[in-house]
Design a protein around this motif. Structure first.
Motif, PDB file in Angstrom:
ATOM      1  N   UNK A  55       3.666   0.483   2.603  1.00 35.68           N
ATOM      2  CA  UNK A  55       3.346  -0.302   3.791  1.00 35.68           C
ATOM      3  C   UNK A  55       3.115  -1.730   3.329  1.00 35.68           C
ATOM      4  N   UNK A  56       3.742  -2.692   4.017  1.00 35.85           N
ATOM      5  CA  UNK A  56       3.639  -4.103   3.636  1.00 35.85           C
ATOM      6  C   UNK A  56       2.857  -4.865   4.702  1.00 35.85           C
ATOM      7  N   UNK A  57       1.808  -5.552   4.272  1.00 38.27           N
ATOM      8  CA  UNK A  57       0.975  -6.326   5.187  1.00 38.27           C
ATOM      9  C   UNK A  57       0.932  -7.775   4.709  1.00 38.27           C
ATOM     10  N   UNK A  72       0.855  -1.185   0.000  1.00 36.33           N
ATOM     11  CA  UNK A  72       0.000   0.000   0.000  1.00 36.33           C
ATOM     12  C   UNK A  72       0.893   1.237   0.000  1.00 36.33           C
ATOM     13  N   UNK A  73       0.633   2.137  -0.940  1.00 39.05           N
ATOM     14  CA  UNK A  73       1.422   3.367  -1.023  1.00 39.05           C
ATOM     15  C   UNK A  73       1.209   4.227   0.210  1.00 39.05           C
ATOM     16  N   UNK A  74       2.289   4.790   0.701  1.00 40.34           N
ATOM     17  CA  UNK A  74       2.212   5.743   1.792  1.00 40.34           C
ATOM     18  C   UNK A  74       3.369   6.724   1.636  1.00 40.34           C
ATOM     19  N   UNK A 129      -5.861 -12.884  -4.116  1.00 41.34           N
ATOM     20  CA  UNK A 129      -6.813 -11.782  -4.317  1.00 41.34           C
ATOM     21  C   UNK A 129      -6.212 -10.676  -5.186  1.00 41.34           C
ATOM     22  N   UNK A 130      -7.076  -9.905  -5.810  1.00 44.96           N
ATOM     23  CA  UNK A 130      -6.615  -8.778  -6.611  1.00 44.96           C
ATOM     24  C   UNK A 130      -5.857  -7.800  -5.715  1.00 44.96           C
ATOM     25  N   UNK A 131      -4.786  -7.244  -6.233  1.00 45.49           N
ATOM     26  CA  UNK A 131      -3.995  -6.299  -5.458  1.00 45.49           C
ATOM     27  C   UNK A 131      -2.560  -6.260  -5.928  1.00 45.49           C
ATOM     28  N   UNK A 132      -1.786  -5.462  -5.251  1.00 45.43           N
ATOM     29  CA  UNK A 132      -0.364  -5.320  -5.544  1.00 45.43           C
ATOM     30  C   UNK A 132       0.431  -5.967  -4.426  1.00 45.43           C
ATOM     31  N   UNK A 133       1.399  -6.822  -4.783  1.00 42.07           N
ATOM     32  CA  UNK A 133       2.079  -7.639  -3.777  1.00 42.07           C
ATOM     33  C   UNK A 133       3.586  -7.723  -4.024  1.00 42.07           C
ATOM     34  N   UNK A 136       7.621  -9.227  -7.491  1.00 41.80           N
ATOM     35  CA  UNK A 136       6.524  -8.293  -7.270  1.00 41.80           C
ATOM     36  C   UNK A 136       5.444  -8.579  -8.310  1.00 41.80           C
ATOM     37  N   UNK A 137       4.209  -8.270  -7.966  1.00 40.04           N
ATOM     38  CA  UNK A 137       3.139  -8.484  -8.932  1.00 40.04           C
ATOM     39  C   UNK A 137       1.916  -7.660  -8.614  1.00 40.04           C
ATOM     40  N   UNK A 138       1.204  -7.280  -9.679  1.00 47.38           N
ATOM     41  CA  UNK A 138      -0.092  -6.619  -9.524  1.00 47.38           C
ATOM     42  C   UNK A 138      -1.106  -7.487 -10.255  1.00 47.38           C
ATOM     43  N   UNK A 139      -2.025  -8.095  -9.506  1.00 53.42           N
ATOM     44  CA  UNK A 139      -2.933  -9.087 -10.047  1.00 53.42           C
ATOM     45  C   UNK A 139      -4.372  -8.584 -10.005  1.00 53.42           C
TER      46      UNK A 139
END
Length: 473
Positions: A233-235, A226-228, A254-258, A274-277
């Motif tokens: 921020x990495x969860x 998550x951009x900050x 799930x859809x998202x950036x990882x 890294x991936x954006x799915x």
């Protein structure tokens, strides 16, 4: 639709400065991606013989050239049915290259140029059926000589391989494709690897010891990004344990950036990728090697030998056997009161050491080292500051105006240079400058050479602030 060539500028606004890393970089080395829409033929910039016929297909809807800082990798984005694709594939087979590769995917392709930010509102407009990627061989060779952090990522080939990526979730069904002889096929569809479309996004990985090549029962974390302010921020949203063959699988991501982090006891953790799915099903293989931990230590002083505390020591270009080894926590250290630094969480490989402390500089390139390394000695000198004001008494102030500074004797490997945009008060400050003689000028952005100010030469001293006025034309 006529082809239009535009620029997508990745350069940050404000002041930017750089040490010249390699004389081979084109001048100026702007971080630009260029491209456009349509299928008007593009002049062959030096592709392998036969590639222009594939790139200039009537089925092309967009194209672009990257990567930033060098260029030379061309992407052709297309729409069409199986008949059209087979015609393109026949032309692809005639390219004069040692290898030609066809990669087959599930799902629908997405145009980068038509939807670079992956906006939902632009999703349908950006749907494509295949892409064609081809390199200018001279640019490939140039970029492969850059430090590990700046090299194009992906692929272990010794030479650039022309490649078509086919997406079988749209107008082209895989059973309808006729593959000519001489084309290497990589089938990344889920069913080709024992999965089903209902498994969604599947990450399928293996982990091994880089030194022994033995499988490792590592732990793998899927971390959402998550951009900050200041970064990400990495969860951790999912954790899986590799088996004794080093194999791990994550289904229905799930859809998202990882980012995917791999770790094992006694080894340096590594970002596997890294991936954006999104909702499109896909199979993503990940082969990850881990290195046993090594260490680095050293001391930073000023030019008189006095220890410097609070110096940020960053290790860049960290690589093992030529491959970048990203750490989830980075490779940044800070010197203590005695100017010393130490870390025992580095891979066995190579790196480049860079140092930063406000008011000081270490001129030239970073220090290349092999890990482990101990008792490194790094000296810094006091930096110069330059304050520039642009006088618009003889010219109207444009919306954008930049000031450029470069060494008086010209750019070169390890030299400092800078470019920045003036503020609302028509001023700009350059800091952290190595002492020496520099030449600077200003110009509108965009603008022409005729609008450039007269060149001004300054002799900058360490620990001192100089002021200059440029008179706009």
């Amino acid at each position: 639709m006529p082809a239009t060539r535009n620029r997508c500028c990745l350069r940050a606004l404000g002041v930017s400065f750089a040490v010249v890393l390699a004389a081979a970089l084109p001048q100026p080395a702007w971080a630009l991606i260029t491209g456009g829409e349509g299928n008007v033929p593009i002049n062959d910039p030096g592709w392998p013989k036969g590639a222009a016929a594939v790139f200039n297909t009537v089925h092309r809807i967009a194209y672009w050239e990257g990567p930033p800082f060098g260029g030379g990798e061309w992407h052709c984005e297309c729409r069409g049915d199986a008949s059209a694709f087979n015609d393109v594939l026949a032309a692809f087979a005639k390219i004069d290259a040692e290898k030609k590769r066809l990669v087959v995917h599930d799902g629908v392709g997405k145009s980068f140029w038509l939807n670079p930010n992956r906006e939902d509102a632009q999703r349908e407009k950006a749907m494509i059926d295949w892409t064609f990627t081809v390199w200018q061989p001279d640019r490939w060779a140039m970029l492969r000589r850059l430090p590990a952090d700046l090299r194009p990522r992906g692929g272990d080939d010794d030479a650039p391989v022309p490649q078509i990526d086919l997406y079988t979730g749209g107008r082209v069904a895989w059973p309808d494709v006729k593959v000519p002889k001489g084309i290497e096929v990589r089938d990344l569809r889920l069913e080709a690897h024992g999965f089903e479309l209902t498994d969604g996004v599947v990450l399928d990985g293996k982990v091994h010891d880089l030194a022994t090549q033995q499988a490792l029962p590592a732990t793998v974390q899927l971390q959402q990004m998550e951009s900050q302010q200041g970064g990400y921020k990495y969860t951790t949203v999912s954790t899986v344990k590799a088996d004794f063959q080093g194999r791990w699988v994550l289904k229905s991501v799930p859809a998202g950036r990882y980012r995917i982090v791999v770790q094992a006891d006694g080894y340096v953790p590594r970002v596997a990728g890294y991936g954006q799915y999104d909702a499109e099903p896909q199979w993503i293989p990940m082969e990850t090697g881990l290195s046993r931990a090594s260490s680095v230590s050293g001391r930073v002083t000023d030019d008189a030998g006095t220890p410097l505390a609070g110096v940020m020591v960053r290790l860049g270009d960290v690589a093992v056997d030529g491959s970048v080894y990203d750490s989830p926590s980075g490779y940044e250290l800070k010197t203590d009161a005695e100017g010393r630094f130490h870390s025992d969480q580095l891979p066995l490989g190579k790196a480049t050491v860079w140092v930063h402390k406000p008011g000081y500089v270490r001129p030239g390139l970073g220090l290349p080292i092999e890990l482990p390394a101990k008792d490194l000695a790094l000296a810094m000198i006091k930096a110069a500051v330059l304050k520039v004001t642009v006088d618009f008494e003889a010219a109207e102030r444009p919306p954008g105006y930049i000031v450029q500074i470069a060494p008086e004797d010209g750019d070169g490997i390890g030299k400092w240079g800078g470019t920045g945009t003036i503020n609302a008060e028509n001023r700009i400050h350059f800091e952290q400058i190595p002492p020496g003689r520099y030449v600077l000028f200003g110009r509108p952005n965009p603008g022409s050479e005729k609008q450039e100010t007269d060149r001004v030469v300054v002799d900058l001293k360490g620990g001192q602030t100089s002021e200059v006025v440029l008179r706009a034309k």
